[in-house]
Design a protein around this motif. Structure first.
Motif, PDB file in Angstrom:
ATOM      1  N   PHE A 307       7.632  10.714   8.136  1.00 57.98           N
ATOM      2  CA  PHE A 307       8.884  10.116   7.673  1.00 57.98           C
ATOM      3  C   PHE A 307       9.287  10.534   6.262  1.00 57.98           C
ATOM      4  CE2 PHE A 307       7.045   7.028  10.709  1.00 57.98           C
ATOM      5  CZ  PHE A 307       8.048   7.046  11.665  1.00 57.98           C
ATOM      6  N   GLY A 308       8.428  11.274   5.561  1.00 56.23           N
ATOM      7  CA  GLY A 308       8.773  11.720   4.218  1.00 56.23           C
ATOM      8  C   GLY A 308       8.116  10.888   3.128  1.00 56.23           C
ATOM      9  N   SER A 309       8.122  11.438   1.912  1.00 58.72           N
ATOM     10  CA  SER A 309       7.430  10.812   0.782  1.00 58.72           C
ATOM     11  C   SER A 309       8.067   9.493   0.368  1.00 58.72           C
ATOM     12  CB  SER A 309       7.417  11.778  -0.405  1.00 58.72           C
ATOM     13  OG  SER A 309       6.721  12.961  -0.086  1.00 58.72           O
ATOM     14  N   ARG A 310       9.395   9.418   0.426  1.00 55.41           N
ATOM     15  CA  ARG A 310      10.084   8.203  -0.008  1.00 55.41           C
ATOM     16  C   ARG A 310       9.643   6.995   0.815  1.00 55.41           C
ATOM     17  NH1 ARG A 310      14.534   5.571   1.786  1.00 55.41           N
ATOM     18  NH2 ARG A 310      15.704   4.305   0.265  1.00 55.41           N
ATOM     19  N   LYS A 311       9.606   7.134   2.130  1.00 58.58           N
ATOM     20  CA  LYS A 311       9.195   6.010   2.978  1.00 58.58           C
ATOM     21  C   LYS A 311       7.721   5.691   2.789  1.00 58.58           C
ATOM     22  CE  LYS A 311      12.796   6.093   6.482  1.00 58.58           C
ATOM     23  NZ  LYS A 311      13.119   6.120   7.929  1.00 58.58           N
ATOM     24  N   SER A 312       6.930   6.700   2.478  1.00 60.21           N
ATOM     25  CA  SER A 312       5.523   6.455   2.189  1.00 60.21           C
ATOM     26  C   SER A 312       5.377   5.613   0.925  1.00 60.21           C
ATOM     27  CB  SER A 312       4.788   7.789   2.033  1.00 60.21           C
ATOM     28  OG  SER A 312       3.403   7.591   1.921  1.00 60.21           O
ATOM     29  N   MET A 313       6.197   5.892  -0.095  1.00 56.79           N
ATOM     30  CA  MET A 313       6.181   5.103  -1.329  1.00 56.79           C
ATOM     31  C   MET A 313       6.583   3.653  -1.051  1.00 56.79           C
ATOM     32  SD  MET A 313       5.732   5.044  -4.679  1.00 56.79           S
ATOM     33  CE  MET A 313       5.967   6.647  -5.472  1.00 56.79           C
ATOM     34  N   LEU A 314       7.609   3.449  -0.233  1.00 57.75           N
ATOM     35  CA  LEU A 314       8.039   2.094   0.113  1.00 57.75           C
ATOM     36  C   LEU A 314       6.954   1.359   0.896  1.00 57.75           C
ATOM     37  CD1 LEU A 314      11.737   2.845   1.166  1.00 57.75           C
ATOM     38  CD2 LEU A 314      10.974   1.679  -0.916  1.00 57.75           C
ATOM     39  N   PHE A 315       6.317   2.056   1.820  1.00 59.16           N
ATOM     40  CA  PHE A 315       5.224   1.489   2.616  1.00 59.16           C
ATOM     41  C   PHE A 315       4.103   0.986   1.706  1.00 59.16           C
ATOM     42  CE2 PHE A 315       0.996   2.652   4.331  1.00 59.16           C
ATOM     43  CZ  PHE A 315       0.900   1.772   5.405  1.00 59.16           C
ATOM     44  N   GLY A 316       3.680   1.831   0.753  1.00 60.87           N
ATOM     45  CA  GLY A 316       2.600   1.444  -0.143  1.00 60.87           C
ATOM     46  C   GLY A 316       2.984   0.320  -1.085  1.00 60.87           C
ATOM     47  N   SER A 317       4.229   0.323  -1.569  1.00 61.63           N
ATOM     48  CA  SER A 317       4.669  -0.673  -2.548  1.00 61.63           C
ATOM     49  C   SER A 317       4.769  -2.066  -1.936  1.00 61.63           C
ATOM     50  CB  SER A 317       6.020  -0.264  -3.143  1.00 61.63           C
ATOM     51  OG  SER A 317       5.925   0.976  -3.806  1.00 61.63           O
ATOM     52  N   ILE A 318       5.398  -2.168  -0.777  1.00 60.37           N
ATOM     53  CA  ILE A 318       5.551  -3.477  -0.129  1.00 60.37           C
ATOM     54  C   ILE A 318       4.181  -4.041   0.249  1.00 60.37           C
ATOM     55  CG2 ILE A 318       6.464  -4.665   1.899  1.00 60.37           C
ATOM     56  CD1 ILE A 318       8.811  -2.636   1.823  1.00 60.37           C
ATOM     57  N   GLY A 319       3.344  -3.195   0.839  1.00 61.27           N
ATOM     58  CA  GLY A 319       2.003  -3.653   1.202  1.00 61.27           C
ATOM     59  C   GLY A 319       1.196  -4.076  -0.008  1.00 61.27           C
ATOM     60  N   GLY A 320       1.311  -3.313  -1.110  1.00 55.07           N
ATOM     61  CA  GLY A 320       0.559  -3.626  -2.321  1.00 55.07           C
ATOM     62  C   GLY A 320       0.956  -4.954  -2.936  1.00 55.07           C
ATOM     63  N   ILE A 321       2.253  -5.270  -2.943  1.00 56.44           N
ATOM     64  CA  ILE A 321       2.721  -6.543  -3.510  1.00 56.44           C
ATOM     65  C   ILE A 321       2.129  -7.720  -2.736  1.00 56.44           C
ATOM     66  CG2 ILE A 321       4.746  -8.022  -3.817  1.00 56.44           C
ATOM     67  CD1 ILE A 321       6.347  -5.427  -4.387  1.00 56.44           C
ATOM     68  N   VAL A 322       2.198  -7.645  -1.415  1.00 58.63           N
ATOM     69  CA  VAL A 322       1.676  -8.736  -0.580  1.00 58.63           C
ATOM     70  C   VAL A 322       0.183  -8.946  -0.831  1.00 58.63           C
ATOM     71  CG1 VAL A 322       1.240  -9.467   1.796  1.00 58.63           C
ATOM     72  CG2 VAL A 322       3.432  -8.425   1.200  1.00 58.63           C
ATOM     73  N   VAL A 323      -0.570  -7.860  -0.868  1.00 60.63           N
ATOM     74  CA  VAL A 323      -2.020  -7.960  -1.035  1.00 60.63           C
ATOM     75  C   VAL A 323      -2.389  -8.475  -2.429  1.00 60.63           C
ATOM     76  CG1 VAL A 323      -4.155  -6.630  -1.128  1.00 60.63           C
ATOM     77  CG2 VAL A 323      -2.525  -6.218   0.707  1.00 60.63           C
ATOM     78  N   CYS A 324      -1.658  -8.059  -3.459  1.00 57.42           N
ATOM     79  CA  CYS A 324      -1.942  -8.542  -4.821  1.00 57.42           C
ATOM     80  C   CYS A 324      -1.743 -10.051  -4.932  1.00 57.42           C
ATOM     81  CB  CYS A 324      -1.053  -7.823  -5.838  1.00 57.42           C
ATOM     82  SG  CYS A 324      -1.618  -6.178  -6.271  1.00 57.42           S
ATOM     83  N   VAL A 325      -0.670 -10.555  -4.333  1.00 59.46           N
ATOM     84  CA  VAL A 325      -0.422 -12.003  -4.361  1.00 59.46           C
ATOM     85  C   VAL A 325      -1.552 -12.749  -3.657  1.00 59.46           C
ATOM     86  CG1 VAL A 325       1.105 -13.838  -3.534  1.00 59.46           C
ATOM     87  CG2 VAL A 325       2.079 -11.769  -4.546  1.00 59.46           C
ATOM     88  N   LEU A 326      -1.959 -12.257  -2.493  1.00 55.56           N
ATOM     89  CA  LEU A 326      -3.056 -12.897  -1.758  1.00 55.56           C
ATOM     90  C   LEU A 326      -4.367 -12.827  -2.545  1.00 55.56           C
ATOM     91  CD1 LEU A 326      -2.328 -11.619   1.873  1.00 55.56           C
ATOM     92  CD2 LEU A 326      -1.903 -13.909   0.950  1.00 55.56           C
ATOM     93  N   SER A 327      -4.591 -11.734  -3.256  1.00 52.48           N
ATOM     94  CA  SER A 327      -5.821 -11.580  -4.043  1.00 52.48           C
ATOM     95  C   SER A 327      -5.873 -12.575  -5.198  1.00 52.48           C
ATOM     96  CB  SER A 327      -5.927 -10.150  -4.576  1.00 52.48           C
ATOM     97  OG  SER A 327      -6.015  -9.219  -3.525  1.00 52.48           O
ATOM     98  N   ILE A 328      -4.747 -12.772  -5.871  1.00 54.42           N
ATOM     99  CA  ILE A 328      -4.698 -13.758  -6.957  1.00 54.42           C
ATOM    100  C   ILE A 328      -5.020 -15.148  -6.418  1.00 54.42           C
ATOM    101  CG2 ILE A 328      -3.169 -14.934  -8.591  1.00 54.42           C
ATOM    102  CD1 ILE A 328      -1.717 -12.242  -8.951  1.00 54.42           C
ATOM    103  N   LEU A 329      -4.438 -15.481  -5.276  1.00 51.04           N
ATOM    104  CA  LEU A 329      -4.702 -16.791  -4.666  1.00 51.04           C
ATOM    105  C   LEU A 329      -6.182 -16.940  -4.319  1.00 51.04           C
ATOM    106  CD1 LEU A 329      -1.582 -17.098  -2.308  1.00 51.04           C
ATOM    107  CD2 LEU A 329      -1.978 -18.279  -4.488  1.00 51.04           C
ATOM    108  N   LEU A 330      -6.808 -15.867  -3.848  1.00 45.59           N
ATOM    109  CA  LEU A 330      -8.236 -15.930  -3.512  1.00 45.59           C
ATOM    110  C   LEU A 330      -9.076 -16.216  -4.750  1.00 45.59           C
ATOM    111  CD1 LEU A 330     -10.595 -15.513  -1.517  1.00 45.59           C
ATOM    112  CD2 LEU A 330     -10.535 -13.078  -2.130  1.00 45.59           C
ATOM    113  N   TRP A 331      -8.812 -15.517  -5.857  1.00 44.62           N
ATOM    114  CA  TRP A 331      -9.590 -15.720  -7.081  1.00 44.62           C
ATOM    115  C   TRP A 331      -9.368 -17.118  -7.663  1.00 44.62           C
ATOM    116  CZ3 TRP A 331     -13.233 -12.768  -9.607  1.00 44.62           C
ATOM    117  CH2 TRP A 331     -13.430 -11.467  -9.125  1.00 44.62           C
ATOM    118  N   VAL A 332      -8.150 -17.641  -7.541  1.00 49.14           N
ATOM    119  CA  VAL A 332      -7.840 -18.951  -8.129  1.00 49.14           C
ATOM    120  C   VAL A 332      -8.413 -20.089  -7.289  1.00 49.14           C
ATOM    121  CG1 VAL A 332      -5.968 -20.552  -8.706  1.00 49.14           C
ATOM    122  CG2 VAL A 332      -5.777 -18.140  -9.332  1.00 49.14           C
TER     123      VAL A 332
END
Length: 493
Positions: A307-332
């Motif tokens: 699908f190209g580099s742009r969609k790969s960047m969007l894929f990684g960014s959206i997934g990363g935001i969700v996982v970071c929020v869940l990780s903070i909740l786990l540590w807290v």
């Protein structure tokens, strides 16, 4: 066979592997330099804020040297190519100057000013060495091939290699060197230099070989009328090349977050002080290496190739935001004191926190490695776009402008961490594994590990809205560049 007819410049697997591995030299250099806040405070004798500020100043110096290197590289044409001479010169410079960084200051009298001066001179030369390596590493995809799938593959190889490096190095540092040296002392830095030197030596030689058959491309496509780098040209590129602007914004914010996250102080706070064992950092990277590699292959080998580099960047960014929020909740809301791995002292079975952390860390590393490594195939596209836009083949200029901006933004990371630490009372020394737990330290650890990353990934989403180099646009560019080659020039019609 069809691809070979369609694309006039394609790479072999060996070329893609060896050329991609030049990125290991740059990332090993960054990792090596990350520990020098401890060298400055513990061996040279400067305060924590001053140490962080010096590192920021050094990175800004590093950024400005990239502009000069871009000028030199675009005027370089030798019998062995444009990029390869600088790979060898850069590797030798890095090896010699890094040895001086560790050893020369302690040869000075016990005077903070003299030792600091010796370190500064050595580090500035070290920066010049990494600057010489950078253009070839950044422009590898464009130098080797015009096939977008191969460019994505080069990004994938680079990502897998760097993930492996960053999984292995913490094991070496926290599980082998520090237990032997009992801290970040002179023996630590001398021992770690041997590991670092081996990485630079091996992978710079392999990269030199990997570029040997493709490092002649400029002679085939650049007209005699084209001149080398000048400052007006640099301003024109940065002003009118919108894809480059958006890539700089995206990658710069990501790099700021990555440098903050890998800062030794943040690692010590979260793993040693909060969880109770600094070795868990290396353990986490070891346990998640294979899943992270699979995530990179999915993001770059699957999404980017299809699908190209742009969609790969969007894929990684959206997934990363969700996982970071869940990780903070786990540590807290979880219990970090139950975080442990088999073979580590005190392990009494797999806890919920450990299992949840491993799942989230795998996903986090996978998503963010996609966003950081897709930038290289995107740089290759931006170089082609600049030739399409202006008629000028300036890989050194484009790569150096990208790296200049990237380093200026990310240079704020050590100062940011130092000010955060100083704000809660650590003005003359950094937190160590023996520092007592506090909620303030915990908050800074979470912000440094995940919070800044979330901000960077949100910036990615905004920047990609304005990034126009889709697969369809790149196909149009490729056809037009072929037409110009056949017409005997590179200027726009």
């Amino acid at each position: 066979m069809e691809n070979q007819k369609k694309y006039r410049r394609r790479a072999t697997l060996i070329e893609m592997l060896f050329a991609s591995w030049l990125g290991l030299c740059l990332n090993a250099s960054t990792n090596f330099a990350n520990y020098f806040s401890y060298y400055l405070t513990g061996i040279v004798g400067v305060g924590t804020v001053l140490a962080g500020s010096f590192i920021t100043i050094f990175r800004i110096w590093d950024a400005f040297t990239d502009i000069g290197m871009g000028a030199i590289l675009d005027k370089t044409n030798t019998k062995i190519g444009k990029f390869r001479p600088w790979i060898i010169i850069g590797a030798v410079t890095v090896l010699v100057s890094s040895w001086c960084m560790v050893n020369v200051p302690v040869m000075m009298p016990e005077n903070v000013g003299l030792r600091l001066a010796a370190y500064v001179v050595s580090y500035m030369i070290f920066v010049l060495g990494t600057t010489m390596l950078n253009p070839a590493a950044r422009a590898a995809g464009q130098i080797l091939t015009e096939d977008p799938k191969q460019r994505a593959t080069i990004g994938m190889i680079r990502g897998v290699s760097i993930q492996t490096l960053y999984s292995v190095l913490p094991v070496i540092v926290f599980s082998h060197i520090i237990p032997k040296t009992k801290g970040f002392n002179l023996e630590f830095f001398r021992t770690y230099w041997l590991v670092f030197a081996a990485i630079i030596l091996v992978f710079s030689i392999l990269a030199f070989y990997g570029f040997k058959d493709k490092d002649t491309y400029q002679k085939e496509v650049v007209t005699k009328r084209q001149k080398g780098f000048d400052w007006k040209e640099a301003v024109d590129v940065i002003k009118h090349n919108r894809p480059l602007q958006m890539l700089i914004l995206s990658a710069g914010s990501d790099k700021l977050a990555t440098v903050c996250q890998s800062n030794a102080t943040i690692v010590v706070i979260l793993y040693a002080i909060v969880a109770g064992n600094a070795k868990l950092n290396s353990g986490a990277n070891s346990y998640t290496l294979i899943p992270c590699i699979l995530m990179i292959i999915l993001g770059l080998g699957g999404v980017a190739r299809k699908f190209g580099s742009r969609k790969s960047m969007l894929f990684g960014s959206i997934g990363g935001i969700v996982v970071c929020v869940l990780s903070i909740l786990l540590w807290v809301f979880g219990d970090p004191k139950t975080f442990n791995f088999p073979g580590y002292e005190g392990f009494s079975g797999w806890s919920f926190f450990t299992l949840a952390f491993l799942v989230l860390w795998c996903l986090y590393k996978g998503f963010t490695m996609v966003t950081s490594n897709v930038t290289n195939p995107m740089i290759a596209d931006v170089i082609d776009y600049e030739m399409y836009r202006s008629g000028k083949y300036v890989p050194g200029l484009v790569a150096s402008l990208f790296t200049f901006s990237d380093k200026v933004i990310s240079s704020l990371a050590p100062t940011l961490v130092s000010f955060l630490i100083a704000a809660i009372g650590f003005r003359n020394e950094l937190p160590t594994i023996d520092t007592p737990f506090s909620n303030k330290l915990f908050a800074i650890g979470l912000f440094g590990m995940y919070g800044i990353v979330i901000v960077g990934l949100i910036v990615n989403l905004i920047a990609m809205k304005l990034y126009t180099l889709t697969p369809e646009m790149m196909e149009e560019i490729r056809v037009e560049l072929h037409r110009r080659e056949e017409a005997g020039g590179s200027e726009p019609a």
